[in-house]
Design a protein around this motif. Structure first.
Motif, PDB file in Angstrom:
ATOM      1  N   VAL A  28       4.158 -10.881  -1.634  1.00  0.00           N
ATOM      2  CA  VAL A  28       3.816 -10.297  -0.405  1.00  0.00           C
ATOM      3  C   VAL A  28       5.207  -9.961   0.581  1.00  0.00           C
ATOM      4  O   VAL A  28       5.001  -9.561   1.577  1.00  0.00           O
ATOM      5  CB  VAL A  28       2.713 -10.472   0.269  1.00  0.00           C
ATOM      6  N   CYS A  29       6.186 -10.494  -0.017  1.00  0.00           N
ATOM      7  CA  CYS A  29       7.463 -10.215   0.751  1.00  0.00           C
ATOM      8  C   CYS A  29       7.835  -8.888   0.632  1.00  0.00           C
ATOM      9  O   CYS A  29       7.895  -8.372  -0.635  1.00  0.00           O
ATOM     10  CB  CYS A  29       8.571 -11.361   0.211  1.00  0.00           C
ATOM     11  N   THR A  30       8.276  -8.277   1.545  1.00  0.00           N
ATOM     12  CA  THR A  30       8.695  -6.845   1.657  1.00  0.00           C
ATOM     13  C   THR A  30      10.162  -6.753   1.517  1.00  0.00           C
ATOM     14  O   THR A  30      10.744  -7.644   1.734  1.00  0.00           O
ATOM     15  CB  THR A  30       8.287  -6.304   3.052  1.00  0.00           C
TER      16      THR A  30
ATOM     17  N   GLY B  79       0.843  -1.101   0.041  1.00  0.00           N
ATOM     18  CA  GLY B  79      -0.132  -0.080   0.074  1.00  0.00           C
ATOM     19  C   GLY B  79       0.808   1.283  -0.007  1.00  0.00           C
ATOM     20  O   GLY B  79       0.249   2.336   0.144  1.00  0.00           O
ATOM     21  N   THR B  80       2.255   1.169  -0.050  1.00  0.00           N
ATOM     22  CA  THR B  80       2.975   2.270   0.029  1.00  0.00           C
ATOM     23  C   THR B  80       2.955   3.229  -1.267  1.00  0.00           C
ATOM     24  O   THR B  80       3.083   4.428  -1.075  1.00  0.00           O
ATOM     25  CB  THR B  80       4.482   1.974   0.360  1.00  0.00           C
ATOM     26  N   GLU B  81       2.528   2.531  -2.505  1.00  0.00           N
ATOM     27  CA  GLU B  81       2.644   3.478  -3.467  1.00  0.00           C
ATOM     28  C   GLU B  81       0.978   3.973  -3.747  1.00  0.00           C
ATOM     29  O   GLU B  81       0.613   4.910  -3.972  1.00  0.00           O
ATOM     30  CB  GLU B  81       3.024   2.667  -4.855  1.00  0.00           C
ATOM     31  N   VAL B  82       0.014   2.967  -3.302  1.00  0.00           N
ATOM     32  CA  VAL B  82      -1.120   3.171  -3.563  1.00  0.00           C
ATOM     33  C   VAL B  82      -1.786   4.318  -2.757  1.00  0.00           C
ATOM     34  O   VAL B  82      -2.426   5.203  -3.067  1.00  0.00           O
ATOM     35  CB  VAL B  82      -2.226   1.995  -3.163  1.00  0.00           C
TER      36      VAL B  82
ATOM     37  N   VAL C 143      10.578   1.841   8.048  1.00  0.00           N
ATOM     38  CA  VAL C 143       9.162   1.705   8.269  1.00  0.00           C
ATOM     39  C   VAL C 143       8.585   1.386   6.783  1.00  0.00           C
ATOM     40  O   VAL C 143       7.665   0.292   6.770  1.00  0.00           O
ATOM     41  CB  VAL C 143       8.618   3.221   8.652  1.00  0.00           C
ATOM     42  N   ARG C 144       8.989   1.926   5.943  1.00  0.00           N
ATOM     43  CA  ARG C 144       8.397   1.769   4.467  1.00  0.00           C
ATOM     44  C   ARG C 144       8.995   0.309   3.893  1.00  0.00           C
ATOM     45  O   ARG C 144       8.236  -0.507   3.314  1.00  0.00           O
ATOM     46  CB  ARG C 144       8.753   2.745   3.409  1.00  0.00           C
ATOM     47  N   ARG C 145      10.288   0.065   4.173  1.00  0.00           N
ATOM     48  CA  ARG C 145      10.755  -1.183   3.690  1.00  0.00           C
ATOM     49  C   ARG C 145       9.939  -2.413   4.622  1.00  0.00           C
ATOM     50  O   ARG C 145       9.854  -3.623   4.174  1.00  0.00           O
ATOM     51  CB  ARG C 145      12.323  -1.410   4.326  1.00  0.00           C
TER      52      ARG C 145
END
Ligand code: FAD
Length: 273
Positions: A73-75, A28-31, A100-102
């Motif tokens: 879904v691997c971050t 969701g970081t881009e959405v 946090v974003r990673r």
């Protein structure tokens, strides 16, 4: 603004919802980013699909070599902390400076967005990465990352189930130019040793993606913009290509086993910006 959100139980459900116009929601970081180019109101959340959470060795039918399969879904942080993931990919993941974003952003989400300041795409293009994808009709296949990036009209609507990286990739060196660690990268380049030659992946903000044989810089359509003049960017691209290619030819890049034999020397970036 998200209006409808469905939590998918499996890939089959995801793909059938995508056929109805839903878009996958991963980290969701881009959405959710302010001024994101991702538009749409209906999303299917894929974060609960257990099959997509693994990082494992994989042998692909009809494809030589062994691969590491990194589920959708691997971050970024999952990849950095996993022993199977090649060192060059961890280095590319660290270009995302925010921890946090990673912890939220996925590798496959980064690929799917096809941003021209992508942290990962240059290294993955250089290293000939592949993707495990599903078409809207639920047909599974393995395609090259290069096809996925450059043939958007064909693969734009596909679901990316996993990223596949070859364990036998030679040395890889990469460099990202940005005003600060958390600013947009305006040039990101990676070179990978491929037999006797070198393959280079490049993304240039406001110009797009390129993949080429490292012996010569291709014609990159450059623009004067807030990041610098065309001449300045051309200079950076040329010296960086030479630097990265000589680094991997001397086998001094970041290696597949995660070890770092050395790094491309920092070239002075002279010239007016
Ligand atoms: C402040 C800020 C700065 C940023 N800077 C950069 C930057 O410099 N460079 C950069 O590359 N990114 C940047 N990003 C964007 C983002 O963090 C990354 O690109 C991230 O990797 C996207 O992954 P995600 O899981 O969060 O994707 P999401 O936001 O969940 O999804 C992004 C898009 O990809 C689609 N998608 C997601 N997963 C899949 C899949 N498996 N198959 C098909 N489609 C899929 C979604 O439908 C959506 O369209 C920034 C974000 C923020 C908030």
């Amino acid at each position: 603004m998200v209006e409808k959100l469905i939590i998918a139980k499996n890939v089959k459900e995801t793909v059938s919802l995508m056929k109805e116009g839903f878009q996958p929601l991963a980290g969701g970081t881009e959405v959710n980013r302010l001024n994101s180019t991702v538009k749409g109101k209906n999303f299917v959340y894929i974060g609960k699909i257990a099959d997509l959470k693994t990082i494992e060795k994989s042998i692909l039918e009809g494809v030589s070599g062994s691969y590491i399969k990194i589920g959708a879904v691997c971050t970024f942080q999952d990849a950095i902390e996993n022993d199977l993931v090649p060192g060059y990919l961890k280095e590319a993941c660290r270009f995302m400076s925010s921890r946090v974003r990673r912890n939220m952003a996925t590798l496959c989400g980064n690929i799917a967005v096809r941003r021209d300041d992508s942290y990962l795409i240059p290294a993955l293009l250089a290293a000939d990465a592949k993707l495990f994808v599903y078409s809207m009709f639920g047909r599974k296949s393995v395609i090259s990352l290069s096809d996925y990036i450059f043939k958007k009209e064909k693969y734009g609507s596909y679901f990316v189930a996993a990223l596949l990286v070859n364990t036998e990739t030679g040395a890889v060196s990469q460099k990202r130019y940005a005003n600060t660690a958390s600013s947009h990268g305006y040039i990101t380049m990676a070179a990978a040793k491929k037999g006797d030659m070198c393959q280079v992946g490049l993304c240039v903000k406001n110009s797009g993606f390129y993949v080429f044989d490292g012996s010569k810089t291709p014609d990159v359509v450059l623009k004067d913009d807030i990041f610098g003049s065309r001449a300045y960017k051309k200079y950076l691209i040329d010296v960086t290509r030479e630097d990265l290619v000589s680094s991997v030819q001397g086998d001094s890049g970041c290696c597949c086993d995660g070890s770092e034999k050395g790094k491309a020397s920092e070239k002075k970036s002279g010239g007016a910006k």
